[in-house]
Design a protein around this motif. Structure first.
Motif, mmCIF file in Angstrom:
data_model
loop_
_atom_site.group_PDB
_atom_site.id
_atom_site.type_symbol
_atom_site.label_atom_id
_atom_site.label_comp_id
_atom_site.label_asym_id
_atom_site.label_seq_id
_atom_site.Cartn_x
_atom_site.Cartn_y
_atom_site.Cartn_z
ATOM 1 N N LYS A 7 46.782 36.200 45.995
ATOM 2 C CA LYS A 7 47.075 35.094 46.285
ATOM 3 C C LYS A 7 48.330 34.528 45.543
ATOM 4 N N LEU A 8 48.556 35.381 44.340
ATOM 5 C CA LEU A 8 49.918 34.746 43.609
ATOM 6 C C LEU A 8 51.025 35.012 44.412
ATOM 7 N N ILE A 9 50.906 36.389 44.794
ATOM 8 C CA ILE A 9 52.346 36.870 45.666
ATOM 9 C C ILE A 9 52.242 35.820 46.942
ATOM 10 N N VAL A 10 51.377 35.459 47.597
ATOM 11 C CA VAL A 10 51.457 34.549 48.767
ATOM 12 C C VAL A 10 51.611 33.316 48.528
ATOM 13 N N GLY A 11 51.324 32.973 47.435
ATOM 14 C CA GLY A 11 51.910 31.668 47.026
ATOM 15 C C GLY A 11 50.716 30.637 47.259
ATOM 16 N N LEU A 12 49.375 30.945 47.335
ATOM 17 C CA LEU A 12 48.284 30.135 47.292
ATOM 18 C C LEU A 12 47.839 29.362 45.814
ATOM 19 N N TYR A 13 48.044 30.345 45.226
ATOM 20 C CA TYR A 13 48.013 30.003 43.368
ATOM 21 C C TYR A 13 49.356 29.884 42.876
ATOM 22 N N PRO A 14 49.742 28.750 41.958
ATOM 23 C CA PRO A 14 50.819 28.944 41.093
ATOM 24 C C PRO A 14 50.487 29.763 39.915
ATOM 25 N N PRO A 15 51.471 30.543 39.531
ATOM 26 C CA PRO A 15 51.031 31.431 38.139
ATOM 27 C C PRO A 15 51.026 30.820 37.080
ATOM 28 N N THR A 16 50.230 30.875 36.068
ATOM 29 C CA THR A 16 50.458 30.369 34.848
ATOM 30 C C THR A 16 51.625 30.574 34.016
#
Lengths: 355, 240
Positions: free
Chosen positions: B47-56
């Motif tokens: 989901k981080l790669i896809v952009g659903l979550y922004p990374p910390t």
């Protein structure tokens, strides 16, 4: 372009549907020849609300955004028409006032919509924010009784409302009585056909996809916020069209046409009719307005109670809308009667609780 | 050539660190599998790669462009395409319209109609075109979503447990299809539990554990790593 008139987003398609459409249109066109001018004026009054209902159907039924703000944009446009018609001198400038009023409603919708949609407000909160904005405008206008609240010669007049603006005039022709009726009829046909083409277009496809599954729509590369904003601006603009026409029709507008009871009405019309279909919304809203007016003659309280009861019954018995449910039922029965079988998409959509 | 570069990416949810300092590269043209036990952080990384979550913290590059702050739709427009873990389709719309919505941004007219038919046939859904997507079986919905992801003609196809809910025959067929896509030049990053499926498709494997990279390399090397086999994959599943 014309092939967009029929498509997956609109119930009712093919030659039979359009033949029925023409019959109804011809009946509407010749109606003033047989009715007295009072009834024709009443019909014009019912028709002016249809734009607002169609706009809500686009936002709520197609884009999945329950806006409680239809009377907000109705009011913005209605008051703008009043102010401009007075300030610009009325007469033939009123048509410019009408266009600018609708533009004003759309601009207000674009600003409010931008902050809501880009701010991530959705679902029930979308309804709450739009309702709050509506109530703010109604309360604000309610306290403008003092003489300091004026724009040029146009006094806002608090709860008593604005009055004294000219009705719509094109050239030397006053748009009143049966002329107003025909003007409304032409506008409704244009708006209805344009909206059908819009929802069946590729943009309409994405708007419906946004309602169904916004995350999936975004994962297909669509910036869903832009599509939601577009639907919100068009839907609110149609409420604005109703507002300007209302002020022109009655030559007055008051804050009570914006406040809570008024704001709830479009929700009832569209919920009862079937929010996810333009035709159902058009027919259902007209029937409800006609019924409401007829009952109001005998008892306004009874009419309001009936509206509440209808909303309750819709939510409990036919959450997708009564008119839409009946329309689908007729379509299924017709196909069975013709021995053509039932369309594959129908059984899953025609749940017992929907009709 | 490196297509995806994940540099020191972490994701914290309150006190829980789901992904911690992960570095990962996906080369253009490879089938890369992301494996690990439940709770390893595979889906979060996905989901981080896809952009659903922004990374910390950390940075994600796609085709040498920093996409860390981009929204999912912008990443898709750059050439990514995604199939989520649970079937994510437009349930109340017909199957055909689901495919059309995916296609219409890229092709139009007669080419769109041809591509629509080709995808429906490829996915074994040619006879289901008028059915509502929600009325399809779970496996068919998975197929439909893969079809929608393919309709975008992506450079990189991200698949999160694509065979969940599929029969062994369907799983095998999915594997063969993935190999066909890869032969056609597509890069694939696949999150998967099913080791038989991983064996069928993977060219390179990354093992995640407790949010960190535990091992990476060819499947053979991973399978020979006793620690990985015993602790994370379960020995009985590995030796056949």
């Amino acid at each position: 372009m014309l092939r967009l008139l029929d498509g997956p987003q609109t119930l009712g398609k093919g030659p039979k549907f359009w033949a029925c459409f023409l019959v109804v249109l011809v009946a509407a066109l010749i109606y003033p020849l047989f009715a007295d001018s009072y009834d024709v004026g009443n019909f014009a009054y019912f028709l002016l609300w249809i734009f607002m209902a169609l706009g809500l159907s686009l936002m709520w039924g197609y884009a999945g955004m329950l806006s409680f703000g239809q009377t907000l944009f109705f009011g913005i446009s209605g008051y703008t028409y009043g102010v401009l018609a007075i300030v610009m001198g009325g007469g033939s400038t009123t048509i410019v006032a009408l266009v600018l009023s609708v533009c004003m409603a759309m601009l207000a919708a674009a600003i409010l919509g931008y902050f809501m949609i880009w701010g991530g407000i959705s679902g029930i909160f979308f309804g709450i924010v739009t309702l709050s904005a509506t109530l703010v405008l109604a309360f604000f206008l309610g306290q403008t009784a003092g003489s300091e609240w004026h724009i040029g010669a146009a006094r806002l007049n608090g709860f008593n409302g604005m009055q004294g603006m000219d009705p719509l005039t094109v050239g030397s022709l006053d748009i009143e009585g049966s002329v107003l009726y025909y003007f409304m009829l032409v506008l409704i046909v244009v708006v209805y056909v344009a909206l059908r083409m819009f929802v069946n277009s590729s943009i309409g496809n994405v708007i419906v996809a946004t309602r169904e599954n916004p995350q999936r729509a975004e994962m297909l590369g669509y910036d869903v916020r832009k599509y939601q904003l577009l639907a919100f601006v068009i839907g609110s603009g149609l409420a604005g069209l109703s507002g300007a026409l209302y002020t022109s029709w009655g030559q007055f507008i008051t804050p009570s046409s914006i406040g809570l009871p008024a704001a709830a009405m479009p929700i009832v019309w569209v919920a009862f009719s079937g929010r996810s279909d333009l035709t159902a919304t058009l027919v259902g809203s007209f029937l409800l307005l006609f019924g409401f007016q007829t009952i109001t003659i005998y008892s306004q309280q009874a009419a309001l109670v009936l509206m509440g009861a209808l909303l309750l019954a819709t939510v409990m018995v036919a959450p997708q809308g009564f008119v839409l449910g009946v329309g689908r039922l007729i379509a299924v029965r017709w196909k069975r009667w013709r021995g053509g079988g039932v369309a594959k998409t129908e059984p899953a959509r025609l749940q017992p609780d929907e009709v | 050539m490196t297509l995806v570069e994940v540099k020191g990416v972490s994701k914290r949810f309150g006190g829980l660190t789901a992904v911690s300092g992960v570095d990962l590269t996906v080369d253009a043209g490879e089938v890369h599998c992301l494996i690990g036990p439940n709770g390893a952080g595979k889906s979060t990384l996905f989901k981080l790669i896809v952009g659903l979550y922004p990374p910390t913290q950390g940075q994600i590059l796609f085709d040498s462009v920093d996409i860390t702050q981009q929204r999912p739709f912008a990443r898709v427009q750059r050439g990514m395409s995604i199939k989520m873990q649970a079937p994510s389709v437009f349930r109340e719309l017909p199957v055909r319209q689901n495919i059309q919505i995916a296609l219409q941004g890229h092709v139009s007219g007669a080419e769109r109609d041809r591509e629509e038919e080709r995808l429906l046939t490829l996915l074994n859904l040619a006879t289901e075109g008028e059915k509502l997507a929600g009325a399809l079986s779970h496996g068919q919905q998975q197929w439909l979503e893969i079809g929608m992801a393919l309709a975008l003609r992506p450079q990189l196809l991200l698949l999160d447990e694509p065979t969940a809910g599929m029969s062994p025959e369907e799983t095998f067929r999915t594997g063969e299809l993935i190999k066909t896509f890869n032969t056609g030049g597509m890069t694939l990053l696949v999150v998967e539990h099913d080791m038989a499926f991983v064996r069928q498709i993977a060219q390179r494997v990354t093992v995640l554990h407790l949010g960190k990279i535990f091992a990476h390399g060819s499947l053979e090397a991973i399978l020979q790593d006793e620690k990985v086999a015993e602790i994370y994959l379960g020995k009985t599943h590995v030796h056949h």
